[in-house]
Design a protein around this motif. Structure first.
Motif, PDB file in Angstrom:
ATOM      1  N   TRP A   1      33.622  -0.828 -53.805  1.00 51.65           N
ATOM      2  CA  TRP A   1      32.164  -0.768 -53.975  1.00 51.65           C
ATOM      3  C   TRP A   1      31.479  -1.881 -53.180  1.00 51.65           C
ATOM      4  O   TRP A   1      30.450  -1.644 -52.531  1.00 51.65           O
ATOM      5  N   MET A   2      32.035  -3.103 -53.189  1.00 45.83           N
ATOM      6  CA  MET A   2      31.433  -4.219 -52.457  1.00 45.83           C
ATOM      7  C   MET A   2      31.428  -3.966 -50.951  1.00 45.83           C
ATOM      8  O   MET A   2      30.435  -4.252 -50.270  1.00 45.83           O
TER       9      MET A   2
ATOM     10  N   PRO B   1      27.359  -1.136 -61.258  1.00 42.07           N
ATOM     11  CA  PRO B   1      26.476  -2.253 -60.902  1.00 42.07           C
ATOM     12  C   PRO B   1      25.307  -1.757 -60.078  1.00 42.07           C
ATOM     13  O   PRO B   1      25.375  -0.729 -59.404  1.00 42.07           O
ATOM     14  N   LYS B   2      24.208  -2.531 -60.111  1.00 43.79           N
ATOM     15  CA  LYS B   2      22.991  -2.128 -59.398  1.00 43.79           C
ATOM     16  C   LYS B   2      23.059  -2.435 -57.913  1.00 43.79           C
ATOM     17  O   LYS B   2      22.437  -1.753 -57.098  1.00 43.79           O
ATOM     18  N   GLY B   3      23.766  -3.496 -57.546  1.00 42.17           N
ATOM     19  CA  GLY B   3      23.844  -3.858 -56.137  1.00 42.17           C
ATOM     20  C   GLY B   3      24.326  -5.277 -55.948  1.00 42.17           C
ATOM     21  O   GLY B   3      24.741  -5.952 -56.904  1.00 42.17           O
ATOM     22  N   LEU B   4      24.289  -5.719 -54.696  1.00 43.06           N
ATOM     23  CA  LEU B   4      24.658  -7.086 -54.327  1.00 43.06           C
ATOM     24  C   LEU B   4      23.409  -7.837 -53.864  1.00 43.06           C
ATOM     25  O   LEU B   4      22.488  -7.237 -53.318  1.00 43.06           O
ATOM     26  N   PHE B   5      23.424  -9.142 -54.074  1.00 43.09           N
ATOM     27  CA  PHE B   5      22.350  -9.971 -53.521  1.00 43.09           C
ATOM     28  C   PHE B   5      22.957 -11.247 -52.940  1.00 43.09           C
ATOM     29  O   PHE B   5      23.992 -11.727 -53.419  1.00 43.09           O
ATOM     30  N   PRO B   6      22.347 -11.802 -51.889  1.00 40.97           N
ATOM     31  CA  PRO B   6      22.856 -13.040 -51.306  1.00 40.97           C
ATOM     32  C   PRO B   6      22.346 -14.256 -52.082  1.00 40.97           C
ATOM     33  O   PRO B   6      21.209 -14.262 -52.568  1.00 40.97           O
TER      34      PRO B   6
END
Length: 278
Positions: free
Chosen positions: A187-188, A43-48
């Motif tokens: 990862w998270m 995955p590329k990343g997390l966003f809120p």
């Protein structure tokens, strides 16, 4: 339990790029091309998408279980994003998240704006109240691993428009996520603590100060890819949205279709989200 009320005290984050091909289908691949991941396919990343108490649009609570409000933004190309939501406890120590404990899962619609404007991804994910969807049919997680119940579940999504039903997202097994179970959890934790500002993604440490008062975290695990209809058709007022997360060992795809078409179908191992666009 009123899930919609309870989750007002949770933080809301979502995973970007956790299904192969989704970013291309959503027209977002170029924006994410500058983000380098530790391994191919990650995955590329997390966003809120919701931070209670934040003094921006992120402080607006967006979750609803029966409608999607366009807020007159149909021209911004609104799309369903069918996902599994993980309703989690977390451990927060020394200003860091040290553990995430998924407790329940549910069908989720990470409804999104598709107009490309160069802003952060989060700005396309919360444009007001009742702009996201989560089913109140929450299912306990017995074991967040390949041996647990979630490994049997599939995700399906549809639109009913002018009385006609269309497949919107491709029907996928939860196991088709690039990262899931312990790999996703680890990862998270890393992303929440270490993600830096880059391209469409934000540094996340700025949001963790709100973790002191949060009861938990809702994680949208990532959207499936689209059918040809889903790629080309954006939401209109009057559309009916259906997202199912169902045990494919207990229910057939035909059972899901029958339920959506109004037939009396027992779905005892299913989280169903039904929303009307207004």
């Amino acid at each position: 339990m009123n899930l919609i009320e309870d989750l007002k005290d949770y933080l809301g984050f979502a995973v970007a790029g956790n299904f192969a091909g989704h970013l291309n289908a959503a027209g977002e691949a170029d924006e994410f091309s500058i983000i380098k991941t530790k391994e191919e396919g990650a995955p590329k990343g997390l966003f809120p998408f919701y931070i209670k108490g934040h003094n921006s649009f992120l402080g607006t609570y967006p979750l609803c279980d029966d409608i999607i409000l366009t807020h007159e933004r149909e021209a911004d190309n609104l799309q369903i994003e069918a996902e599994v939501a993980l309703i989690c406890d977390f451990v927060y120590e020394d200003d860091k998240v040290v553990d995430i404990i998924p407790k329940y899962f549910s069908a989720f619609n990470d409804c999104s704006i598709r107009v490309q404007n160069g802003n952060k991804l989060s700005t396309k994910k919360n444009w007001g109240a009742k702009t996201k969807g989560i089913s109140q049919d929450i299912i306990p997680i017995d074991d967040f691993s390949e041996n647990g119940i979630l490994s049997k579940y599939h995700i399906a999504s549809f639109i009913k428009r002018d009385g006609i039903v269309y497949d919107y997202g491709t029907t996928c097994s939860v196991k088709s996520y690039s990262y899931f179970f312990h790999k996703l959890k680890n990862w998270m934790v890393d992303m929440l603590n270490c993600q830096e500002d880059c391209g469409p993604l934000e540094e996340l440490g700025q949001f963790l100060k709100y973790a002191h008062s949060a009861k938990g975290i809702v994680i949208a695990a990532g959207a499936t890819t689209y059918t040809d209809f889903g790629k080309k058709n954006f939401l209109k007022k009057g559309d009916e949205i259906f997202v199912y997360v169902y045990n494919a060992n207990a229910h057939s795809f035909q059972d899901i279709m029958n339920d959506m078409c109004g037939m009396d179908t027992y779905l005892g191992q299913c989280s169903k989200l039904h929303q009307i666009v207004k």
